[in-house]
Design a protein around this motif. Structure first.
Motif, PDB file in Angstrom:
ATOM      1  N   VAL A  50      -0.867   7.433  71.060  1.00  9.39           N
ATOM      2  CA  VAL A  50      -2.267   7.738  70.785  1.00  9.39           C
ATOM      3  C   VAL A  50      -3.024   6.437  70.545  1.00  9.39           C
ATOM      4  O   VAL A  50      -2.601   5.601  69.748  1.00  9.39           O
ATOM      5  N   ASP A  51      -4.113   6.244  71.258  1.00 13.09           N
ATOM      6  CA  ASP A  51      -4.934   5.053  71.075  1.00 13.09           C
ATOM      7  C   ASP A  51      -6.378   5.399  71.358  1.00 13.09           C
ATOM      8  O   ASP A  51      -6.677   6.498  71.857  1.00 13.09           O
ATOM      9  N   LEU A  52      -7.277   4.456  71.062  1.00 13.26           N
ATOM     10  CA  LEU A  52      -8.705   4.724  71.258  1.00 13.26           C
ATOM     11  C   LEU A  52      -9.072   4.651  72.733  1.00 13.26           C
ATOM     12  O   LEU A  52      -9.747   5.526  73.269  1.00 13.26           O
ATOM     13  N   ASP A  54       4.517  -1.567  72.253  1.00 18.56           N
ATOM     14  CA  ASP A  54       4.555  -0.151  72.615  1.00 18.56           C
ATOM     15  C   ASP A  54       4.310   0.752  71.409  1.00 18.56           C
ATOM     16  O   ASP A  54       4.597   1.947  71.449  1.00 18.56           O
ATOM     17  N   GLY A  55       3.789   0.194  70.339  1.00 18.88           N
ATOM     18  CA  GLY A  55       3.577   0.954  69.109  1.00 18.88           C
ATOM     19  C   GLY A  55       2.396   1.904  69.216  1.00 18.88           C
ATOM     20  O   GLY A  55       1.465   1.690  69.982  1.00 18.88           O
ATOM     21  N   ASN A  56       2.456   2.959  68.428  1.00 19.89           N
ATOM     22  CA  ASN A  56       1.388   3.950  68.358  1.00 19.89           C
ATOM     23  C   ASN A  56       0.475   3.572  67.196  1.00 19.89           C
ATOM     24  O   ASN A  56       0.906   3.545  66.048  1.00 19.89           O
ATOM     25  N   THR A  57      -0.787   3.241  67.496  1.00 22.12           N
ATOM     26  CA  THR A  57      -1.720   2.764  66.468  1.00 22.12           C
ATOM     27  C   THR A  57      -1.814   3.733  65.301  1.00 22.12           C
ATOM     28  O   THR A  57      -1.725   3.343  64.137  1.00 22.12           O
ATOM     29  N   VAL A  58      -1.999   5.004  65.606  1.00 21.26           N
ATOM     30  CA  VAL A  58      -2.145   6.012  64.543  1.00 21.26           C
ATOM     31  C   VAL A  58      -0.863   6.132  63.739  1.00 21.26           C
ATOM     32  O   VAL A  58      -0.890   6.215  62.502  1.00 21.26           O
ATOM     33  N   GLU A  59       0.277   6.109  64.408  1.00 27.56           N
ATOM     34  CA  GLU A  59       1.558   6.241  63.717  1.00 27.56           C
ATOM     35  C   GLU A  59       1.816   5.046  62.807  1.00 27.56           C
ATOM     36  O   GLU A  59       2.263   5.199  61.664  1.00 27.56           O
ATOM     37  N   VAL A  60       1.517   3.828  63.298  1.00 28.18           N
ATOM     38  CA  VAL A  60       1.714   2.618  62.485  1.00 28.18           C
ATOM     39  C   VAL A  60       0.818   2.665  61.247  1.00 28.18           C
ATOM     40  O   VAL A  60       1.266   2.388  60.129  1.00 28.18           O
ATOM     41  N   ILE A  74     -10.012   6.275  65.672  1.00 28.19           N
ATOM     42  CA  ILE A  74      -9.237   6.873  66.763  1.00 28.19           C
ATOM     43  C   ILE A  74      -8.999   8.349  66.488  1.00 28.19           C
ATOM     44  O   ILE A  74      -9.204   9.206  67.360  1.00 28.19           O
ATOM     45  N   GLU A  75      -8.553   8.655  65.259  1.00 37.13           N
ATOM     46  CA  GLU A  75      -8.271  10.049  64.916  1.00 37.13           C
ATOM     47  C   GLU A  75      -9.531  10.907  64.995  1.00 37.13           C
ATOM     48  O   GLU A  75      -9.498  12.033  65.503  1.00 37.13           O
ATOM     49  N   PHE A 119       5.169  11.035  81.751  1.00 36.97           N
ATOM     50  CA  PHE A 119       6.100  10.434  82.711  1.00 36.97           C
ATOM     51  C   PHE A 119       5.464   9.299  83.515  1.00 36.97           C
ATOM     52  O   PHE A 119       6.180   8.503  84.123  1.00 36.97           O
ATOM     53  N   THR A 120       4.131   9.214  83.531  1.00 41.24           N
ATOM     54  CA  THR A 120       3.471   8.094  84.206  1.00 41.24           C
ATOM     55  C   THR A 120       3.086   6.985  83.230  1.00 41.24           C
ATOM     56  O   THR A 120       2.470   5.992  83.633  1.00 41.24           O
ATOM     57  N   GLY A 121       3.424   7.152  81.956  1.00 41.80           N
ATOM     58  CA  GLY A 121       3.194   6.097  80.977  1.00 41.80           C
ATOM     59  C   GLY A 121       1.775   5.985  80.469  1.00 41.80           C
ATOM     60  O   GLY A 121       1.407   4.963  79.868  1.00 41.80           O
ATOM     61  N   GLU A 122       0.943   7.003  80.674  1.00 38.40           N
ATOM     62  CA  GLU A 122      -0.435   6.959  80.173  1.00 38.40           C
ATOM     63  C   GLU A 122      -0.472   7.281  78.679  1.00 38.40           C
ATOM     64  O   GLU A 122       0.421   7.940  78.149  1.00 38.40           O
ATOM     65  N   THR A 123      -1.524   6.806  78.015  1.00 35.88           N
ATOM     66  CA  THR A 123      -1.685   7.075  76.585  1.00 35.88           C
ATOM     67  C   THR A 123      -2.682   8.210  76.377  1.00 35.88           C
ATOM     68  O   THR A 123      -3.495   8.519  77.253  1.00 35.88           O
ATOM     69  N   LEU A 124      -2.612   8.799  75.196  1.00 35.41           N
ATOM     70  CA  LEU A 124      -3.561   9.847  74.821  1.00 35.41           C
ATOM     71  C   LEU A 124      -4.745   9.161  74.158  1.00 35.41           C
ATOM     72  O   LEU A 124      -4.630   8.647  73.043  1.00 35.41           O
ATOM     73  N   ASN A 125      -5.880   9.083  74.847  1.00 35.56           N
ATOM     74  CA  ASN A 125      -7.043   8.383  74.305  1.00 35.56           C
ATOM     75  C   ASN A 125      -8.310   9.156  74.653  1.00 35.56           C
ATOM     76  O   ASN A 125      -8.263  10.197  75.309  1.00 35.56           O
ATOM     77  N   VAL A 126      -9.443   8.633  74.211  1.00 30.47           N
ATOM     78  CA  VAL A 126     -10.698   9.370  74.388  1.00 30.47           C
ATOM     79  C   VAL A 126     -11.061   9.517  75.863  1.00 30.47           C
ATOM     80  O   VAL A 126     -11.763  10.468  76.244  1.00 30.47           O
ATOM     81  N   LEU A 127     -10.592   8.608  76.712  1.00 25.09           N
ATOM     82  CA  LEU A 127     -10.926   8.703  78.128  1.00 25.09           C
ATOM     83  C   LEU A 127     -10.040   9.701  78.863  1.00 25.09           C
ATOM     84  O   LEU A 127     -10.521  10.477  79.688  1.00 25.09           O
TER      85      LEU A 127
END
Length: 1021
Positions: free
Chosen positions: A34-36, A287-293, A324-325, A376-384
């Motif tokens: 998860v990222d912005l 490769d860290g998750n901003t929200v998780e960190v 982000i959240e 599986f394509t390595g995309e992040t969960l973000n606002v876009l």
């Protein structure tokens, strides 16, 4: 189609596959990062080097230039920039897109290693780094208390190791820490009395502070290693170190110097909400998750707080995960609202809960399938990417609507429910696939667009594509299968929602009447369309342009610059006055971090005349004013404070796109560039919308230039290096040795008392010691000259450069840039000097060019897909006439909403190229079917238009209304998708009207033209 038959005949297998996809999707969502914003891959490398307290001129000549010259030959480099400040050099290399940055970094390191031999011995070790926005800290934590020294020790010994053990944390950096140091305060009188020099003390300390292995001996059957230990084990041992005088006597260091175990004098002071503090900046792993960190850090803070001293407090200053959240949450809410609107529209048209459920199921299944593909394509969960799902929400049901309507039509003809599901889905499956393909192909050119536009919107394109592919599969498999089970009695007319049927009948009748009129007045219709398109294009100057919409993240900064050379205490006084003004904004300021004497987060070097505030406001939903409004109010309040130049700006940490306006002046001489930059600042200040223009040519730092008379110095047996080292010792001090205690290493530094190295008189009265031991007045062998030295020296591609930057308010970037260029044309630059517009304005121009090319290719691909579908070149050409009318909707939409044309809006235009043709495809295809069944052209058009109006309205309304929450920019971070949603809503809405009226007219015109050509051929034959 075989796939349809299989899904209808084997429902259990389909259900099991769907359940497996749902389970996999749920797991994928939990595993997605998860990222912005999407990861921006900037091909940039940085070489950072320190060089003591050297002036910018020496840093440029001795550090920056050799490194620039060395790395310029690396293959793939586009631009080499350098920043030379007091004591530090930063060389930035920007590579061409597509360069393998890992290999480039290896080449850069090799070139830097070769250049090391040309650097001064006092220069620090050059460090080569990859630059990425991901390297910015995810969180800043403040450790406040009464004693900065204690806070430093607590931070370094307890807090930093504890935080670095938390999941996802890469490193923790301490800012505002006190550095322990053993100071030897020399007594000049006693040095002369005992005949001892600073060099003799340094030699004694080094010879007494050594440990070494000296060999090995045998003892019985054992072999013993011999090691001489002589390192200092206490400060008392340093005091008792003796120095051999020239006369052969022994003097203890304690006799000629005061030994102090203290802290290095700090040139900066950090305050959090007005209290002295140490600030910890926390970096996440690649490769860290901003929200998780951030969550891990916040949860662990309660544990570490119990181990801190009573007067120490640990609090979060800035947490990037909060925005982000909130942004992700607002997009999810918009998706839910859009989904509810779509389902309501379906219920309104279908008049059946069961039928609505059949189609509505395609939405969650398509979304869940998209999450799986994103994982599986390595995309992040973000606002876009989530915004892409929200934008595709209405389009997800289009294929299902077409299939279901055809199934229902077969059911009305008397076919069994199984036959209706099979025949209805199989018949229109090819058309649905072709229709979806036209929407998908428009994204192909975006993947090949380079730069920031590609990095940001390729993930959005993938998210939309994944959702449409998933919804297409659902339409040709799941919808027929569920229809065969649920729709035995669904959609039968039992008088329900009679008011809506009557409304649709009125709309149909009205449309039929208008259609008759336009068919009789074809020229008027065509010219009217052309006038509408021309009128909308005339709105372009009023709309303007910008790069990417900024999000109201509630972050702002205040930069304070007192007169050059001002002391830390003087700057602190100005900061106190600003703090008094800020008390009026306590209700909106959540956290206030100020660095006095430093440049703020990520600054290269400290300066006593500067201070930087970094402030976090409360969420935008909890305040009535935007960040920009608050910035302008605070700016007006602090301008009344005398003695400093104060600028207030909003920051957009999530994107890091740089300054909106950046003017780069280039030429052979730094001094000329400084003068030109002042003229440019004055000139662009008159442009409406330019806010706080600043030049890198800040007021020079006062310098005292010391010129050595080499002939006079040689007469006393002195050279320039010896004079420099003695002056440096007097006013800066000299590190003589190292002292280790409990694993910590600190400097043992020789220095003179504060009152002997503070004033100009101390410099002029200074005595230089010759090799014979004689004391010579410094002013007898040197001359003094007071000058203004530069703060920073910039170079680009090995040529001096000066940057002028500016924020913008109340106007769009495109219009302001045009006015600035007009102003700059009026400045007569000397020969050899030039300017270039950079920053976001340059990025915007490059991205618009790339996206324009992508739009052209997208239109061509859409035409190619339709040509394959129709097996004809004429009908796709007719359908393409729905595209120019889209311009009317786009321009009117942006003008009405007050939004400038931006990268997201341009992406919306590209998406429209694939969407608007779908309605025309449905209409033209049905006209052809009726004509093949024996209808004449006029009757075929009058029958096809009203009969296709219902599905066209249905698909258009579900697509348009599902995007309304995004277009209203509800919630945090929604500003990014707003232009995209507005473009599609107005573009598709108005284009649908032109499709229903203009396409039949164009159809008849091309049909007449074809008939004439055929007749001519027949006559000639």
């Amino acid at each position: 189609m075989k796939l349809v038959n299989t899904s209808v005949k084997r429902p259990v297998g389909v259900i099991m596959i769907v359940l497996a996809i749902i389970a996999l999707g749920i797991v994928s969502v939990r595993s997605l990062t998860v990222d912005l914003f999407p990861k921006i891959d900037l091909p940039v490398a940085v070489v950072a080097t320190s060089y003591g307290d050297a002036a910018p001129q020496e840093v440029e000549n001795l550090i920056s230039r050799p490194i620039e010259s060395s790395v310029s030959s690396v293959e793939g480099i586009q631009t080499v920039q350098s920043q030379s400040q007091s004591g530090s050099s930063l060389v930035i290399m920007m590579f061409n897109n597509g360069v393998d940055l890992d290999q480039a970094l290896l080449d850069v390191r090799e070139k830097v290693d070769q250049a090391k031999g040309f650097l001064p011995e006092e220069a620090g070790e050059p460090s080569v780094m990859r630059f990425s926005p991901d390297q910015l800290p995810v969180m800043w934590v403040g450790l406040t208390g009464d004693d900065s020294a204690t806070l430093t020790q607590v931070a370094e010994d307890e807090v930093v190791p504890f935080f670095e053990r938390q999941g996802g944390v890469a490193s923790v950096t301490v800012e505002g820490a006190k550095e322990r140091e053993i100071q030897l305060i020399l007594d000049q009188a006693k040095l002369q009395q005992y005949g001892v020099s600073a060099q003799m003390i340094t030699q004694s300390l080094n010879s007494s502070n050594q440990s070494a292995s000296v060999g090995a001996v045998e003892k019985g059957n054992k072999k013993l290693q011999l090691r001489v230990t002589g390192e200092f084990e206490s400060v008392e041992e340093i005091k008792q170190t003796f120095v051999q005088t020239q006369s052969g006597g022994k003097v203890y260091i304690d006799d000629v110097a005061e030994v102090k175990d203290t802290y290095k004098k700090s040139s900066t002071e950090t305050l959090v909400n007005g209290e002295p503090s140490v600030v910890l900046s926390i970096m996440k792993k690649t490769d860290g998750n901003t929200v998780e960190v951030a969550t891990n850090i916040k949860e662990s803070m309660e544990e570490i707080k119990g181990e801190l001293p009573p007067d120490a407090n640990l609090d979060v200053i800035i947490d990037t995960s909060e925005f982000i959240e909130m942004s992700i949450s607002s997009v999810v809410k918009n998706i839910l609202i859009g989904g509810i609107i779509s389902i309501f529209i379906l219920l309104l048209f279908l008049k059946s809960v069961r039928a609505t459920i059949v189609i509505g199921l395609s939405i969650p299944i398509a979304i869940i399938s998209t999450f799986t593909l994103m994982y599986f394509t390595g995309e992040t969960l973000n606002v876009l990417t989530l915004g892409g799902l929200a934008l595709g929400l209405g389009m997800m049901v289009d294929s299902s609507i077409v299939i279901l309507e055809n199934i229902y039509s077969y059911r009305k003809k008397g076919y069994s429910i199984m036959e209706s599901a099979t025949k209805g889905a199989s018949e229109l499956a090819p058309a649905v696939i072709a229709s979806t393909t036209t929407t998908l192909v428009v994204f192909l050119p975006i993947i090949y667009v380079e730069g920031i536009a590609s990095d940001m919107f390729t993930p959005l394109a993938l998210a939309v594509s994944f959702s449409l592919i998933a919804s297409l599969v659902v339409a040709v498999t799941l919808v027929p299968m569920i229809s065969s089970k649920l729709l035995t009695k669904a959609m039968e007319d039992k008088g329900r929602r009679y008011w809506f049927d009557r409304l649709l009948d009125r709309v149909n009748n009205g449309y039929r009447s208008v259609l008759r009129w336009v068919l009789k007045h074809r020229k008027t219709t065509v010219f009217g369309t052309i006038i509408a398109i021309a009128g909308s294009l005339a709105l372009t100057p009023l709309i303007g342009a910008e790069f990417i919409p900024s999000s109201d993240q509630g972050q702002m900064e205040i930069r304070v610059e007192a007169a050059p050379g001002s002391s830390l205490e003087h700057t602190q006084g100005i900061v106190d006055q600003i703090n008094e003004q800020l008390t009026e904004y306590d209700d909106v300021i959540e956290t206030n971090y100020v660095s006095v004497g430093g440049g703020g987060f990520g600054a290269m070097a400290a300066s006593g005349n500067q201070a930087t505030y970094t402030m976090q406001l409360i969420p935008s939903t909890d305040r009535s004013k935007t960040t920009k409004d608050i910035v302008q109010e605070i700016d007006e309040d602090v301008q009344s404070i005398p003695g400093a130049e104060i600028t207030v700006n909003a920051t957009d940490s999530g994107m890091g796109m740089g300054d909106p306006v950046q003017i780069q002046l280039k030429g052979p001489e730094h001094e000329v560039l400084r003068e030109l930059s002042s003229r440019v600042v004055d000139q662009i200040s008159t442009v409406d919308g330019v806010y706080n223009p600043t030049s890198a040519a800040e007021d020079g730092i006062p310098q005292m230039t010391i010129e050595v008379d080499e002939e006079k110095a040689a007469a006393y047996g002195l050279n320039q290096q010896q004079i420099i080292s003695q002056i440096q010792l007097q006013f800066t001090g000299q590190v003589a040795s190292k002292y280790r205690e409990e694993g910590n290493e600190m400097n043992v530094k020789l220095m003179f008392p504060e009152d002997e190295r503070s004033t100009i008189n101390d410099l002029q009265d200074m005595k230089i010691q010759s090799q014979s031991g004689a004391s010579i007045p410094l002013d007898s062998i040197v001359t003094f000259k007071e000058v203004q030295g530069p703060v920073t020296l910039l170079r680009e591609n090995q040529q001096p450069q000066m940057n002028i930057t500016s924020e913008i308010v109340d106007r769009d970037l495109g219009s302001i840039t045009t006015d600035i260029e007009a102003e700059l044309e009026g400045i007569n630059l000397p020969e050899g000097y030039s300017y270039k517009i950079g920053g976001q304005a340059q990025d915007m121009a490059e991205s618009f060019t790339d996206l324009s090319i992508a739009l052209i290719f997208s239109i061509f691909l859409v035409y190619a897909v339709m040509a394959v579908q129709f097996e004809n070149f004429l009908f796709p050409l007719i359908i393409m006439f729905s595209m120019p009318a889209t311009v009317v909707g786009v321009m009117v939409g942006l003008f009405v909403t007050g939004l400038p044309l931006s990268i997201p809006a341009f992406i919306g235009i590209i998406m429209l190229a694939g969407i608007v043709v779908n309605n025309s495809i449905v209409l033209v295809d049905y006209i052809n079917i009726l004509r093949r069944n024996g209808k004449d052209r006029y009757e075929a058009i009058l029958q096809a238009g009203p009969s296709r109006l219902r599905p066209i309205l249905m698909t258009t309304l579900t697509t348009v209304l599902a995007m309304v929450p995004l277009a209203l920019a509800l919630g945090e971070g929604a500003e990014m998708q707003q232009p995209l949603a507005v473009t599609i809503i107005f573009g598709l809405g108005i284009s649908s009207i032109f499709t229903l009226l203009l396409i039949p007219v164009v159809y008849t015109l091309f049909d007449d033209l074809t008939a004439k050509i055929v007749r001519r051929k027949n006559k000639s034959a």
